[in-house]
Design an enzyme around this catalytic site. Sequence first.
Site, short mmCIF file in Angstrom:
data_model
loop_
_atom_site.label_atom_id
_atom_site.label_comp_id
_atom_site.label_asym_id
_atom_site.label_seq_id
_atom_site.Cartn_x
_atom_site.Cartn_y
_atom_site.Cartn_z
N HIS A 20 0.82 -1.21 0.00
CA HIS A 20 0.00 0.00 0.00
C HIS A 20 0.85 1.26 0.00
CE1 HIS A 20 0.76 -0.64 4.32
NE2 HIS A 20 0.65 0.67 4.44
N HIS A 54 7.58 7.24 4.85
CA HIS A 54 6.83 6.66 3.74
C HIS A 54 6.06 7.76 3.01
CE1 HIS A 54 3.85 6.45 7.10
NE2 HIS A 54 3.01 6.82 6.13
#
Length: 279
Positions: free
Chosen positions: A104, A130
């Site tokens: 994801h 991230h």
Amino acid sequence: MGSTRFLVLLAAAAAAAAALLLAAVPAARAQEETDHEEEFSYISGEENGPEHWGKIKPEWAHCGTGEMQSPIDLTHKRVTLVRGLGYLNHSYRAAEASIVNRGHDIMVRLDGDAGSVVINGTAYYLRQLHWHSPTEHSVDGRRYDMELHMVHESAENEAAVIGLLFEVGRPDRFLQKMEPFLRMIADKKDREEKVGVIDPSGARGRASVYYRYMGSLTTPPCTEGVIWTIVKRIRTVSKYQLKLLREAVHDEMEKNARPLQAVNNRDISIFRPYPHKRY
């Protein structure tokens, strides 16, 4: 008699083989579905889409019932200037790191001591970075092209996240260093590669004006009590870098931004230094 016994044994063997084959088919199908199925999705309307995250697992209930969820819109009509917040007091250092394709999103995990940021007298240690695209937080209703999250954790396991917003323009220098590794882990969920020593200061930048509010993780389990710091200055990322990030993750995760959540009367503060005096 011998021939009859042989035929019986042959029929029994054929039946057993057929039974094994029938048993194997659903097992193989289940394995195939497990390999390709994501636990949650960013696509509204899907069974595992954002509006259903809170019902997928009991421990994800906050995603649906929480009153302090993230991301939110940082509308200036609700923002209060609080100079007492002070400059972001961080002391990052270069450390060994790995890059991980989580399906994801793409995460850079700090394997060594990468330093910390001090908020309200508590040290929060940098654990990972991230990216989300487009941005999860918006400013006065506008979402930009990419958001970097620098995730920190205190000794008491409390979280503090610094978010940086990007729009398409010149390449981001920190991402430039990650490009070869992004290509190595592209479209390979759970693939991990060592990237050597990195300096997270390059990801943070030097901007001093920021927003501050209390929120949650933006992915399940949507844990609340997270201190959010969103840097006001908008940075730039190239179209190529944005494409690399989007194509590296699972096909359904190319746009991995959670919908905006209700503010619910939370305080949103902004820190801005005093203007320099001219003599």
